[in-house]
Design a protein around this motif. Structure first.
Motif, PDB file in Angstrom:
ATOM      1  N   MET A  14    -149.650 -28.985  65.367  1.00  8.44           N
ATOM      2  CA  MET A  14    -149.357 -27.555  65.371  1.00  8.44           C
ATOM      3  C   MET A  14    -147.895 -27.385  64.985  1.00  8.44           C
ATOM      4  N   ASP A  15    -147.658 -26.622  63.927  1.00  6.77           N
ATOM      5  CA  ASP A  15    -146.285 -26.483  63.454  1.00  6.77           C
ATOM      6  C   ASP A  15    -146.143 -25.221  62.616  1.00  6.77           C
ATOM      7  N   HIS A  16    -144.875 -24.869  62.315  1.00  6.37           N
ATOM      8  CA  HIS A  16    -144.586 -23.762  61.404  1.00  6.37           C
ATOM      9  C   HIS A  16    -144.668 -24.318  59.986  1.00  6.37           C
ATOM     10  N   LEU A  17    -145.868 -24.627  59.550  1.00  4.88           N
ATOM     11  CA  LEU A  17    -146.081 -25.297  58.269  1.00  4.88           C
ATOM     12  C   LEU A  17    -145.727 -24.387  57.095  1.00  4.88           C
ATOM     13  N   ARG A  18    -144.930 -24.949  56.175  1.00  9.33           N
ATOM     14  CA  ARG A  18    -144.602 -24.260  54.939  1.00  9.33           C
ATOM     15  C   ARG A  18    -144.934 -25.201  53.790  1.00  9.33           C
ATOM     16  N   VAL A  19    -145.686 -24.700  52.810  1.00  8.40           N
ATOM     17  CA  VAL A  19    -146.220 -25.541  51.743  1.00  8.40           C
ATOM     18  C   VAL A  19    -145.688 -25.105  50.389  1.00  8.40           C
ATOM     19  N   SER A  20    -145.407 -26.076  49.539  1.00 12.02           N
ATOM     20  CA  SER A  20    -145.117 -25.806  48.136  1.00 12.02           C
ATOM     21  C   SER A  20    -145.917 -26.789  47.286  1.00 12.02           C
ATOM     22  N   VAL A  21    -146.181 -26.414  46.044  1.00 15.10           N
ATOM     23  CA  VAL A  21    -147.005 -27.239  45.152  1.00 15.10           C
ATOM     24  C   VAL A  21    -146.274 -27.431  43.828  1.00 15.10           C
ATOM     25  N   THR A  22    -146.096 -28.685  43.436  1.00 15.88           N
ATOM     26  CA  THR A  22    -145.542 -29.000  42.133  1.00 15.88           C
ATOM     27  C   THR A  22    -146.493 -29.944  41.409  1.00 15.88           C
ATOM     28  N   GLY A  23    -146.429 -29.926  40.089  1.00 23.37           N
ATOM     29  CA  GLY A  23    -147.337 -30.754  39.316  1.00 23.37           C
ATOM     30  C   GLY A  23    -146.655 -31.412  38.138  1.00 23.37           C
ATOM     31  N   SER A  24    -147.373 -32.354  37.525  1.00 25.47           N
ATOM     32  CA  SER A  24    -146.874 -33.036  36.342  1.00 25.47           C
ATOM     33  C   SER A  24    -147.947 -33.040  35.269  1.00 25.47           C
ATOM     34  N   VAL A  25    -147.512 -33.080  34.020  1.00 31.84           N
ATOM     35  CA  VAL A  25    -148.422 -33.130  32.879  1.00 31.84           C
ATOM     36  C   VAL A  25    -147.891 -34.164  31.897  1.00 31.84           C
ATOM     37  N   TYR A  26    -148.794 -34.968  31.321  1.00 25.02           N
ATOM     38  CA  TYR A  26    -148.407 -36.036  30.403  1.00 25.02           C
ATOM     39  C   TYR A  26    -149.307 -35.996  29.179  1.00 25.02           C
ATOM     40  N   ASP A  27    -148.684 -35.980  28.002  1.00 23.58           N
ATOM     41  CA  ASP A  27    -149.410 -35.974  26.737  1.00 23.58           C
ATOM     42  C   ASP A  27    -149.425 -37.395  26.177  1.00 23.58           C
ATOM     43  N   PRO A  28    -150.561 -38.092  26.207  1.00 20.92           N
ATOM     44  CA  PRO A  28    -150.612 -39.475  25.728  1.00 20.92           C
ATOM     45  C   PRO A  28    -150.396 -39.607  24.226  1.00 20.92           C
ATOM     46  N   ASP A  29    -150.614 -38.539  23.472  1.00 19.43           N
ATOM     47  CA  ASP A  29    -150.394 -38.601  22.021  1.00 19.43           C
ATOM     48  C   ASP A  29    -148.912 -38.670  21.680  1.00 19.43           C
ATOM     49  N   SER A  30    -148.121 -37.826  22.327  1.00 18.31           N
ATOM     50  CA  SER A  30    -146.693 -37.775  22.029  1.00 18.31           C
ATOM     51  C   SER A  30    -145.853 -38.613  22.979  1.00 18.31           C
ATOM     52  N   GLY A  31    -146.451 -38.965  24.132  1.00 24.02           N
ATOM     53  CA  GLY A  31    -145.704 -39.701  25.141  1.00 24.02           C
ATOM     54  C   GLY A  31    -144.775 -38.835  25.958  1.00 24.02           C
ATOM     55  N   LYS A  32    -144.864 -37.519  25.780  1.00 21.06           N
ATOM     56  CA  LYS A  32    -143.990 -36.600  26.495  1.00 21.06           C
ATOM     57  C   LYS A  32    -144.608 -36.165  27.824  1.00 21.06           C
ATOM     58  N   SER A  33    -143.759 -35.965  28.806  1.00 19.74           N
ATOM     59  CA  SER A  33    -144.217 -35.503  30.114  1.00 19.74           C
ATOM     60  C   SER A  33    -143.453 -34.244  30.501  1.00 19.74           C
ATOM     61  N   GLY A  34    -144.032 -33.473  31.399  1.00 23.41           N
ATOM     62  CA  GLY A  34    -143.405 -32.251  31.867  1.00 23.41           C
ATOM     63  C   GLY A  34    -143.827 -31.946  33.288  1.00 23.41           C
ATOM     64  N   SER A  35    -143.360 -30.830  33.792  1.00 23.34           N
ATOM     65  CA  SER A  35    -143.679 -30.451  35.162  1.00 23.34           C
ATOM     66  C   SER A  35    -144.081 -28.984  35.215  1.00 23.34           C
ATOM     67  N   TYR A  36    -144.680 -28.589  36.350  1.00 25.56           N
ATOM     68  CA  TYR A  36    -145.029 -27.192  36.570  1.00 25.56           C
ATOM     69  C   TYR A  36    -145.065 -26.943  38.075  1.00 25.56           C
ATOM     70  N   TYR A  37    -145.226 -25.702  38.453  1.00 24.60           N
ATOM     71  CA  TYR A  37    -145.311 -25.359  39.870  1.00 24.60           C
ATOM     72  C   TYR A  37    -146.237 -24.160  40.026  1.00 24.60           C
ATOM     73  N   VAL A  38    -146.799 -24.036  41.217  1.00 28.63           N
ATOM     74  CA  VAL A  38    -147.571 -22.848  41.583  1.00 28.63           C
ATOM     75  C   VAL A  38    -147.108 -22.413  42.961  1.00 28.63           C
ATOM     76  N   TYR A  39    -147.281 -21.140  43.275  1.00 25.11           N
ATOM     77  CA  TYR A  39    -146.869 -20.695  44.604  1.00 25.11           C
ATOM     78  C   TYR A  39    -147.960 -19.935  45.355  1.00 25.11           C
ATOM     79  N   PHE A  40    -149.139 -19.833  44.777  1.00 25.63           N
ATOM     80  CA  PHE A  40    -150.306 -19.307  45.483  1.00 25.63           C
ATOM     81  C   PHE A  40    -151.498 -20.216  45.215  1.00 25.63           C
ATOM     82  N   ALA A  41    -152.513 -20.094  46.037  1.00 27.16           N
ATOM     83  CA  ALA A  41    -153.760 -20.827  45.820  1.00 27.16           C
ATOM     84  C   ALA A  41    -154.933 -19.906  46.115  1.00 27.16           C
TER      85      ALA A  41
END
Length: 377
Positions: free
Chosen positions: A148-175
């Motif tokens: 039991m706690d004052h839980l606070r959640v955040s969500v971050t993500g990653s994306v990777y393109d195998p063709d170019s070898g480039k990677s990136g990030s993203y975030y969301v704040y609702f679900a």
């Protein structure tokens, strides 16, 4: 060695890494869409749950409290109306859907004419079903531990393109919430939302088993059973440009307390957030404004209340009462022996069910419940 063969090796490696990240992120023991659940009790119950009506004197007034006390190894599950976020149903129908023996109403939701989506935190079957960064959350792990706690959640993500070898990030704040048309938003949709996202505006990215399968806009897209959908609106639409079909994508859920400290909630597979906190370590712990509450219904007014407590022996008590302020409700819980306790949604939502009987009848259809039993579905 052919280019196709090299690409296959890269895809396999990234999928493996993606699965590992998603297990951490989605938190709770599996990749997105897993069916890990706390629905079954861990062993034979130490005793049969006890249904009791108790009289508790607080501040010169005696309150009648309906209680159900259950052993700590009983199965627990979040029950969603209609089996998905954003619906309502009669309390008995939710209980029946999940084959529950006992249950109490859960988190707050929009009950006054809008889309009946929840406001509080929900983790169901090991997956984040809704983000609500206000109040207090109770969580259950697969091995029966309760947090039991004052839980606070955040969500971050990653994306990777195998063709170019480039990677990136993203975030969301609702679900699993419906975005306000014309407003900026970045939202995650999981199978807990239903078969589709339920609207047709914004930039959509569909991810199935860790692979981006569609990047589109203004479509009510289907949510993969083993994946999720990301929707970006307004100033967040630029995030959609980081994705292309065939790219690898994953997300991670971060768990923190009110002070921003990391807390160990990654193994929690069932959780409901409401609040405020009533009792901590056997002592009164009422501070609703610090938890983000502003309504007089919580701060000063009396009303019908629902709550959940962890007792000294680890057993779980769910309870309802009429006409209590939050401060009085906390004192009642303390007198009943709660070591940890929190408030749940109340008013017309207050409802309590036990083994075929309605002990407290909810005055309206409910969005969600916290359910208990040995054969939950």
């Amino acid at each position: 060695m052919s280019t196709k063969f090299i690409r296959t090796i890269v895809l396999t490696l990234v999928l493996s890494l993606t699965g590992a990240v998603m297990a951490t992120a989605a938190g709770q023991g599996g990749t997105a869409g897993s069916t890990t659940s706390s629905s079954k009790g861990t062993q034979k119950l130490a005793y049969q749950p006890k249904v009791e009506m108790k009289k508790v004197a607080v501040g010169g007034r005696t309150y009648t409290v309906q209680t159900v006390t259950m052993p700590k190894n009983i199965g627990v599950q979040v029950g969603l109306a209609g089996g998905k976020v954003g619906q309502t149903a009669n309390m008995k129908d939710i209980v029946k859907r999940y084959h529950a023996d006992y249950g109490i109403n859960g988190t707050y939701f929009e009950a006054y004419g809008g889309i009946p989506e929840p406001y509080g935190m929900i983790i169901q079957n090991g997956q984040l079903a809704h983000i609500g960064n206000t109040g207090t959350t109770i969580g259950f792990t697969k091995n029966g531990q309760v947090r039991m706690d004052h839980l606070r959640v955040s969500v971050t993500g990653s994306v990777y393109d195998p063709d170019s070898g480039k990677s990136g990030s993203y975030y969301v704040y609702f679900a699993n919430r419906t975005p306000v048309k014309g407003k900026s938003s970045s939202i995650l949709y999981t199978p807990a939302r239903g078969k589709t996202i339920g609207f047709n505006y914004g930039e959509m990215v569909v991810v199935d088993k860790g692979v981006v399968t569609k990047v589109t806009q203004n479509q009510d897209v289907a949510i993969p059973a083993n994946g999720y959908v990301l929707v970006f609106n307004g100033s967040e639409t630029g995030q959609a440009k980081r994705f292309k079909v065939g790219a690898m994508a994953s997300y991670e859920v971060h768990y923190k307390d009110l002070k921003g400290n990391e807390i160990p909630w990654g193994d929690v597979i069932t959780a409901v957030g409401a609040g405020p906190r009533l009792v901590k370590d056997g002592k009164l712990a009422v501070n609703p404004t610090a938890e983000g509450f502003t309504s007089a219904k919580i701060l000063t007014s009396g009303g019908a209340r629902s709550g959940i407590a962890v007792m000294k022996d680890g057993s779980i008590m769910i309870a309802t009462v009429n006409g209590a302020t939050i401060q009085a409700w906390a004192q009642v819980m303390q007198k009943l022996g709660a070591q940890q306790a929190m408030n749940l949604d109340g008013g017309a939502s207050s409802g309590l069910y036990a083994n075929g009987r309605v002990l407290t009848s909810a005055g309206r259809p409910l969005s969600n419940m916290l359910l208990f039993g040995m054969n939950l579905q």
